[in-house]
Design an enzyme around this catalytic site. Structure first.
Site, PDB file in Angstrom:
ATOM      1  N   HIS A  94       0.596  -0.854   0.000  1.00 41.11           N
ATOM      2  CA  HIS A  94       0.100  -0.374   0.185  1.00 41.11           C
ATOM      3  C   HIS A  94       0.881   1.416  -0.177  1.00 41.11           C
ATOM      4  O   HIS A  94       1.064   1.936  -1.019  1.00 41.11           O
ATOM      5  CB  HIS A  94      -1.511  -0.067   1.031  1.00 41.11           C
ATOM      6  CG  HIS A  94      -1.485   1.296   1.555  1.00 41.11           C
ATOM      7  ND1 HIS A  94      -1.209   2.446   1.739  1.00 41.11           N
ATOM      8  CD2 HIS A  94      -2.973   1.671   0.974  1.00 41.11           C
ATOM      9  CE1 HIS A  94      -2.176   2.990   2.317  1.00 41.11           C
ATOM     10  NE2 HIS A  94      -3.192   2.896   1.170  1.00 41.11           N
TER      11      HIS A  94
ATOM     12  N   CYS B  85      -2.707  -2.965 -15.811  1.00 42.56           N
ATOM     13  CA  CYS B  85      -2.857  -1.985 -14.629  1.00 42.56           C
ATOM     14  C   CYS B  85      -2.488  -2.414 -13.418  1.00 42.56           C
ATOM     15  O   CYS B  85      -2.630  -1.376 -12.219  1.00 42.56           O
ATOM     16  CB  CYS B  85      -4.049  -1.404 -14.567  1.00 42.56           C
ATOM     17  SG  CYS B  85      -4.963  -2.791 -13.627  1.00 42.56           S
TER      18      CYS B  85
END
Length: 499
Positions: free
Chosen positions: A121, A446
């Site tokens: 993250h 992506c």
């Protein structure tokens, strides 16, 4: 392929390449100019070269987002906000980050975490923001609250700032927000070489990131992540909808944010991915294996009203922005029946194209059947790599990858550059099946590999027609795509000559 000599800085090497073109209608001149610039030079031109950093070396980790930064250590969101309010530059230092921490990440000059890797993250958000970041540091004991640090997001070095190093730190450049004319010209030539065969898109969840990506040459938004919209104080809205509560506030927040994103996109397509984050990030109990738990399509299928609420918000934003082109992307699909069931729960989607992410090995092996009723597919290479290897990208990567490199088992992290021997073979098989079953389907990538030049070269060979990466990686991706086609066209011409 020519590379810059040591006497030239990155901006100078790009200027030299641009100046080598005397006739911009001469395709061979354009190809030579584009081939003259390395991806490293482009990265240095955008983020600034760190050169030799001074100051005592305090710790090292994985450099996951390039650039250099100085600031005072903040070990919590609250401490970061306090330092920022006092007009200090902030280096956010945490064990790991999640969506609730993004309010501090957005005001930080740099980010350091003890855990996590290239696809964590912290790494993903830092690259989106253009903020230097280092992950997988291990012990943070040497980094005290309020201490002034200098970090290098490429080398992974963390140093103290004192004396001469303070003067050097003041001279460090930050990431640029506008491309110099020489880069603009070079990348326009790169786009002419590609000739629309592969589009470079931007991963963006906010209007400013969309605008930056477009300034850097993105043709649209390839990944707008709904979970990133529900930061900090908005997280309870997801929990409320998941618990069967009134979805009105959830829909309003999502609609408002998407209106801004679609407006910034200015008629370009925007792929909006449905919620895909571990349940604990929105107030639910922590799962033993959150990345393998109640995420993506699974959460949408077993949570009444969640899918329909997201679709209503996407449609409302579409209606509010004339000429906009949103698309719906469904994450973490493994079974064709999941998509059939989800479409029954979505409600009225009208003319909104629906795509599916291929990010589990089963999805790759069954891609033709999963994509049968969809307009496009997008390879989520972060999860596909994690699940193919069985390596936890947050906990295992920073521990295992350095050890495996030392042992000579691997040359690079599979989360940094696409694994040609395994993951790329799954992508090749999936793309081949989708092309055969549905020739009109768009095929994109992506994941974080979509901004890595080595991975882009592989993805072009595998037949993708779009790659989507963070805004600051868009110029590098445009260069890499063009260089991949130059190599591909050269190989094809050589083959034709031999035949």
């Amino acid at each position: 392929m020519w590379r810059k000599g040591p006497q030239l800085s990155a901006p100078e090497s790009i200027e030299a390449a641009a100046a080598s073109v005397t006739d911009d209608t001469n395709v061979e001149q354009l190809r030579r100019a584009v081939s003259m610039v390395s991806s490293e030079s482009m990265i240095d031109a955008i983020f600034g070269a760190s050169n030799t950093l001074t100051g005592a070396l305090l710790a090292t980790g994985l450099g996951v987002s390039p650039g250099t930064a100085t600031g005072r250590v903040a070990r919590s969101v609250e401490a970061a906000l306090d330092l920022f309010d006092a007009e200090h530059d902030v280096i956010l230092v945490m064990d790991e980050t999640n969506a609730a921490d993004e309010v501090a990440m957005r005001i930080a000059s740099g980010i350091v975490t003890s855990r996590g890797g290239l696809a964590s993250h912290a790494a993903v958000v830092a690259r989106d923001l253009g903020v230097p970041a280092i992950c997988g540091v291990g012990s943070l004991d040497a980094l005290a609250d309020g201490q002034e640090l200098l970090i290098d997001g490429r080398s992974g070095e963390i140093r103290s700032v004192d004396g001469a190093s303070a003067m050097a730190a003041d001279a460090l450049p930050g990431a640029i927000d506008e491309l110099p004319e020489s880069i603009v010209r070079l990348l326009e030539w790169a786009d002419r070489i590609v000739a629309g065969r592969c589009q470079v898109l931007v991963n963006a969840d906010r209007a400013d990131a969309v605008s930056r990506g477009i300034r850097f040459g993105a043709r649209g938004v390839g990944l707008c992540r709904i979970e990133h919209i529900f930061l900090g104080g908005h997280a309870p809205l997801v929990a409320a909808v998941s618990g069967g509560g009134d979805p009105s506030d959830f829909e309003q927040v999502l609609t408002d944010q998407l209106v801004e994103v679609l407006t910034a996109a200015d008629g370009r397509s925007v792929v909006v991915r449905l919620l895909d984050a571990p349940a604990h990030e929105f107030g639910h109990a922590v799962e033993h294996d959150p990345m393998l738990g109640l995420r993506g399509i699974r959460a949408a299928l077993i949570t009444p009203g969640l899918a329909a609420a997201q679709v209503r918000a996407i449609r409302a934003a579409h209606d509010a922005v004339p000429g906009s082109h949103p698309k719906i992307l469904v994450p973490l699909v493994s079974l064709p029946g999941e998509m059939t069931a989800l479409k029954g729960l979505m409600g009225h989607t009208g003319d909104l194209p629906i795509g599916v992410m291929i990010e589990t090995p089963r999805a790759a092996l069954c891609a033709d059947r999963i994509a049968a009723g969809c307009a496009f597919i997008s390879f989520g290479t972060n999860d596909l790599t994690q699940l193919t290897y069985g390596w936890g990208r947050d906990d295992l990567e920073p521990v295992l990858v350095p050890a495996y490199r030392e042992l000579g088992i691997i040359d690079a992290s599979p989360f940094e550059s696409l694994d040609e021997g395994g993951v790329a073979r799954l992508i090749a098989l999936a793309a081949q099946m989708v092309r055969a079953a549905k020739p009109t389907a768009g095929i994109g990538a992506c994941g974080e590999h979509a901004g890595d030049p080595r991975s882009i070269e592989m993805l072009i060979r595998l037949g993708v027609d779009s790659v989507s990466c963070s805004a600051y990686r868009v110029p590098v991706a445009r260069l890499a795509v063009a260089q991949a086609y130059i190599a591909h066209d050269h190989e094809r011409n050589d083959s034709a000559t031999v035949d």
